[in-house]
Design a protein around this motif. Structure first.
Motif, PDB file in Angstrom:
ATOM      1  N   ASP A 334      18.911 -14.450-119.362  1.00 60.85           N
ATOM      2  CA  ASP A 334      18.784 -13.891-118.013  1.00 60.85           C
ATOM      3  C   ASP A 334      20.185 -13.622-117.458  1.00 60.85           C
ATOM      4  N   GLN A 464      17.131  -3.998-121.643  1.00 55.95           N
ATOM      5  CA  GLN A 464      16.769  -4.055-120.220  1.00 55.95           C
ATOM      6  C   GLN A 464      15.258  -4.044-120.031  1.00 55.95           C
ATOM      7  N   ARG A 465      14.560  -3.231-120.818  1.00 58.04           N
ATOM      8  CA  ARG A 465      13.096  -3.192-120.683  1.00 58.04           C
ATOM      9  C   ARG A 465      12.484  -4.524-121.079  1.00 58.04           C
ATOM     10  N   ARG A 467      13.921  -7.464-121.016  1.00 57.12           N
ATOM     11  CA  ARG A 467      14.295  -8.455-120.018  1.00 57.12           C
ATOM     12  C   ARG A 467      13.464  -8.310-118.748  1.00 57.12           C
ATOM     13  N   SER A 468      13.259  -7.054-118.300  1.00 58.61           N
ATOM     14  CA  SER A 468      12.475  -6.840-117.078  1.00 58.61           C
ATOM     15  C   SER A 468      11.024  -7.243-117.281  1.00 58.61           C
ATOM     16  N   ARG A 469      10.472  -6.955-118.462  1.00 60.26           N
ATOM     17  CA  ARG A 469       9.084  -7.358-118.718  1.00 60.26           C
ATOM     18  C   ARG A 469       8.953  -8.880-118.749  1.00 60.26           C
ATOM     19  N   ARG A 471      10.834 -11.063-117.212  1.00 60.94           N
ATOM     20  CA  ARG A 471      10.958 -11.567-115.843  1.00 60.94           C
ATOM     21  C   ARG A 471       9.654 -11.383-115.074  1.00 60.94           C
TER      22      ARG A 471
END
Length: 477
Positions: A334, A464-465, A467-469, A471
């Protein structure tokens, strides 16, 4: 010993006696033949047999003569043999004397040859010439009147001087041998130290691991990972190099790890090298073995793992789903917290299927199935349920769908990251024309598809995708 004249007379008398014996033998033979012919004529003509006793008596007389002649011939033969032996004795004596003389001759010739070939020891010795002898020889060897010595005495003095020089050389040789022995012992000790040096360096490297971890300079681990990366297949190496470049260039909060059997990877690399070149690559093999990372670098003692029961996945690896021995683990952290390394969001496992030529990705340690994890539909229409290449589908056969029991899937974005390009089953423009009703909608779909393809090639977009998913998933829990 008989003289030559007596021998000739004796031979002549013997010949006369033999001639008379042979004449009487012929006469007796002719008489016997006459008697037999008369007896045969009496038998054929059947005449009176009154003459038969007379013929028999004559026949007996002829037999007696035959025996007498035979006896005389045998006696004469014995006499001739005795005389021959008597005459042969001087010839044998003379022949024996000749052989003795020839043997003596050969013996003398051998002795003469041995005397001619005899060479003493000193002609083979390379003596110094007389000028050097008079100049360099010590006085106790030359003597006071060395110039007036005979050639024999001078030769003896030169031989003594040669002996003196050789004794000095022998002493020098012993000193050099002692020096050589000392140098060999020194070399052996240094070789022993050099042989033990790798183990010392290994221990030093293990001892420095805690310091490296404390200072954050993981040089040993980084070197180990780089050496392992050299054994990766080209698609996984491309993924590793891109992720590593993203981390070093932009400070991405990710961590890479190459795990697997080093020996199996080296064996596979040797097999591929021999298959491609057709010759033995001993040099490359030795380089791979030398560069192979040490399995004990982490300071942990290797433990004997229990033999696991072969699973269905291991059985599949022997077929179309056989994977490379090495795999890449991507740890995503993160980046919104103060200490990113303390919060790990997810760990991805990349593996390469050899026969299908595809890269599969899965979430390590996730209890969810591949169809429900965050990687499914990370990009539109990319569930990973189907093989992305037509060649892979042909290898699999009738079952066009990917094996659902496997925890990793061949997502299209993973193929793009690995540098594996493939053609779609149908032309994208034709598929879009069937769906779109106007020229504007068609152009927008084409442009969005190209933009999406470019985004799938970018490591930053993929990370990034994911990591965002993750989160979002953690926020919902």
């Amino acid at each position: 010993m008989m003289e030559d004249g007596e021998i000739v007379e004796a031979v002549a008398m013997e010949e006369d006696m033999q001639f008379s014996s042979y004449e009487s033998l012929k006469e007796t033979k002719s008489s016997v033949e006459d008697i037999i012919s008369q007896l045969l004529s009496l038998k054929r003509e059947s005449k009176s047999k009154s003459q038969l006793p007379e013929f028999i008596a004559q026949m007996f007389l002829n037999f007696v003569n035959l025996r007498q002649v035979n006896r005389s011939i045998l006696l004469e033969e014995d006499k001739v043999k005795a005389e021959t032996e008597k005459a042969k004795a001087p010839v044998d004596f003379t022949t024996l004397q000749l052989h003795n003389l020839m043997y003596e001759k050969s013996h003398y010739l051998k002795a003469i040859k041995a005397c001619k070939d005899f060479r003493s020891k000193y002609p083979d010795i390379e003596l110094v010439n007389e000028d050097e002898f008079f100049r360099d020889a010590p006085q106790h060897i030359k003597g006071s009147n060395s110039f007036t010595d005979t050639s024999h005495n001078l030769m003896l003095k030169r031989l003594n001087y040669e002996l003196h020089q050789r004794k000095e050389l022998c002493e020098l040789r012993e000193e050099l041998e002692k020096k050589k022995k000392g140098l060999l012992e020194t070399i052996a000790n240094r070789k022993k130290f050099l042989l033990s040096l790798p183990s010392h360096l290994k221990s030093l490297k293990k001892a420095s691991l805690p310091v490296q971890n404390q200072l954050g300079v993981l040089h040993t681990k980084k070197l180990k990972q780089h050496n392992l990366a050299e054994l990766l297949p080209p698609p996984l190496y491309v993924i590793y190099s891109q992720l590593l470049a993203q981390k070093e260039a932009f400070g991405e909060c990710i961590d890479l790890e190459v795990v697997g059997s080093v020996k199996d990877a080296q064996a596979f690399a040797r097999q591929q090298a021999n298959k491609d070149s057709g010759i033995s690559t001993n040099v490359e093999t030795s380089r791979l073995e030398d560069d192979a990372p040490d399995e004990e670098d982490d300071g942990q003692r290797r433990r004997k793992r229990p033999k696991r029961v072969q699973s269905k996945e291991a059985v599949d690896q022997a077929g179309s789903y056989q994977s490379h021995p090495l795999k890449i683990f991507l740890h995503i952290f993160d980046d919104e917290v103060s200490d990113p390394k303390s919060t790990k969001l997810i760990t991805l496992k990349f593996e390469y299927l050899l026969k299908l030529n595809v890269v599969c990705v899965g979430v390590e340690g996730s209890p969810e199935g591949p169809e429900n994890n965050i990687l499914c539909n990370l990009f539109p229409n990319d569930t990973g349920a189907e093989l992305p290449q037509q060649s892979a589908k042909l290898i699999v056969g009738d079952n066009l769908a990917f094996d659902e029991r496997r925890t990793s899937r061949p997502y299209k974005w993973a193929q793009h990251l690995a540098g594996i390009d493939f053609l779609p089953e149908t032309a994208p423009l034709l598929s879009d024309l069937e769906i779109a009703s106007s020229e504007t909608a068609k152009n927008e779909i084409v442009l969005s598809g190209l933009s999406l393809y470019r985004q799938q090639n970018r490591v930053q977009t993929v990370v990034q995708r994911i990591r965002s998913r993750k989160r979002a998933q953690l926020a919902l829990v």
